[in-house]
Design a protein around this motif. Sequence first.
Motif, short mmCIF file in Angstrom:
data_model
loop_
_atom_site.label_atom_id
_atom_site.label_comp_id
_atom_site.label_asym_id
_atom_site.label_seq_id
_atom_site.Cartn_x
_atom_site.Cartn_y
_atom_site.Cartn_z
N LEU A 1 40.00 43.71 30.02
CA LEU A 1 38.91 42.99 29.23
C LEU A 1 39.87 43.20 27.59
N LYS A 2 40.28 43.71 27.24
CA LYS A 2 41.18 43.75 26.55
C LYS A 2 42.24 42.54 26.26
N GLY A 3 42.60 41.65 27.36
CA GLY A 3 43.23 40.87 27.43
C GLY A 3 44.69 41.11 28.22
N GLU A 4 44.82 42.24 28.50
CA GLU A 4 46.48 42.17 28.63
C GLU A 4 46.68 41.63 30.39
N LYS A 5 47.92 41.85 30.69
CA LYS A 5 47.94 40.91 31.75
C LYS A 5 48.81 42.58 32.26
N LEU A 6 48.06 43.35 33.68
CA LEU A 6 48.40 44.30 34.27
C LEU A 6 50.29 43.93 34.71
N GLU A 7 50.70 44.41 35.02
CA GLU A 7 52.58 44.21 36.03
C GLU A 7 51.81 44.63 37.39
N ARG A 8 50.92 46.05 37.87
CA ARG A 8 50.64 45.50 39.33
C ARG A 8 49.76 44.81 39.49
N ARG A 9 49.20 45.19 40.80
CA ARG A 9 47.73 45.76 41.20
C ARG A 9 46.86 46.22 42.36
N GLN A 10 48.38 47.13 42.33
CA GLN A 10 47.65 48.38 43.70
C GLN A 10 48.48 49.57 42.64
N ILE A 11 48.05 50.15 42.53
CA ILE A 11 49.17 51.85 42.33
C ILE A 11 48.43 52.79 42.91
N GLU B 1 44.88 39.39 48.61
CA GLU B 1 44.69 39.68 46.69
C GLU B 1 44.61 38.48 45.76
N SER B 2 45.41 37.89 46.52
CA SER B 2 46.34 36.02 45.86
C SER B 2 44.39 36.24 45.51
N ALA B 3 43.23 35.93 45.93
CA ALA B 3 41.84 35.74 46.29
C ALA B 3 41.59 36.23 44.79
N PHE B 4 41.45 37.38 44.81
CA PHE B 4 41.33 37.80 42.83
C PHE B 4 41.60 37.68 42.37
N GLY B 5 42.76 36.99 41.62
CA GLY B 5 43.38 36.59 40.55
C GLY B 5 44.19 37.16 39.85
N ASP B 6 44.49 37.36 38.80
CA ASP B 6 45.10 37.98 37.75
C ASP B 6 44.31 39.68 37.63
N GLN B 7 42.96 39.68 36.87
CA GLN B 7 42.19 40.22 36.89
C GLN B 7 41.57 41.38 37.39
N PHE B 8 42.66 42.15 38.47
CA PHE B 8 41.85 42.93 39.42
C PHE B 8 43.12 43.92 39.31
N ILE B 9 43.28 45.02 39.73
CA ILE B 9 43.66 46.50 39.97
C ILE B 9 43.05 46.74 41.17
N ASN B 10 43.84 47.70 42.47
CA ASN B 10 43.08 49.08 42.89
C ASN B 10 44.31 50.71 43.04
N ILE B 11 43.38 51.08 42.56
CA ILE B 11 44.14 52.40 42.84
C ILE B 11 43.70 53.49 44.01
N ALA B 12 44.56 53.80 44.14
CA ALA B 12 44.14 54.32 45.95
C ALA B 12 45.60 55.99 46.23
N LEU B 13 45.22 56.58 46.79
CA LEU B 13 45.82 57.44 47.84
C LEU B 13 46.90 56.67 48.74
N ASP B 14 47.91 57.41 49.05
CA ASP B 14 48.87 57.30 49.74
C ASP B 14 48.09 58.36 51.44
#
Length: 350
Positions: free
Chosen positions: A319-329, A157-170
């Motif tokens: 894209l608006k410059g916001e920092k996301l609270e988490r990288r996985q939802i 995950e660290s390879a992606f930096g802050d500008q990354f998120i993954n949306i998944a199902l359990d």
Amino acid sequence: MITIKEIAKTLNMSPTTVSNVIHGKTKEVSPDTIKRVQDFLEEVEYVPNINARNLAQNKSKIIGVVLKIRQDRYSHIYTDPFVAEMLAGMEEVIRKAGYFMMTYISDDIAEILNHVSTWNVDGLILFCMLDDDAIRVRKKYHKPIACVDAYISEENESAFGDQFINIALDDEKCAYEGTAYLVKSGCRKVAFLADNMDGVNKARFRGYRRALDENGIEYSDRDYFALRSTKKEMKSSMASLVSNARRYGYDGVFSSSDLFAIHFIRECFEQGILVPEEISVVGVDDSELAEMYRPSLTTMHQDIHRKGALAAEALIRMLKGEKLERRQIVLKPELVVRESVIDFKKQSAE
């Protein structure tokens, strides 16, 4: 096409004033001037030069959506209920945010990398990328990325930096609960139906196996119903799997998708096998087909539209410059009970 300078000259006002009205910057423009400009724009059917504006802002206003899907599925991928609903969720959010959506499909990661590196898109949404695939895209593309159903290990995950998120199902929980429901309903020989063992299906297979193990049901390699899902082979492959289900006495099937589950039920009907009286079936997705088909399909619900929308919303925020609270939802599945599963225990007691 008429230019802003030509409009300004015709209306005897400055190009800056005309430009401000066109782009909605009207705080310091009088109502009369706004009306004059807007009336003239309507009269000449003026269309803003989006490319010029985006070039000036160093933005394309385009979101790229890349689907890594096997070549043998290209011909009918947009008719897949899951993909269609997911893309609809993305497009709705992207359009409302003032962006355009561009899709690209390939099973060749090298081809994807070649195109991504040359695209002038503001952000990317990646679907069905495995661990190494997504990392290779990130090395070529350094703007915000949102993934859907990407299986990325924590150490990567660290390879992606802050500008990354993954949306998944359990996905593991999804298959565990669906299989456990079949067992609870009296099924003792349950197959796992899928067309591959990668990504989400690999996780679902783990959940399926865990449900069997916890209920003392032994697994054999024959229990994996490996479907050849190309348009050309689907019918014959499914016919063979249904024939095997009858030959080896299967009384339950957990399918990796509603679409495959419905194809399986249809083939059962053609071979004279009653669903659910002889074999029960559980799917995944809770697509519109699941409720419409007869018998209606018991399935593990996931909000597909929301999954696509969440990916797009997160990308727009980045894209608006916001920092996301988490990288996985991670979305939670929910069992929806309909008609394709029968309680064999209750039936035996009667």
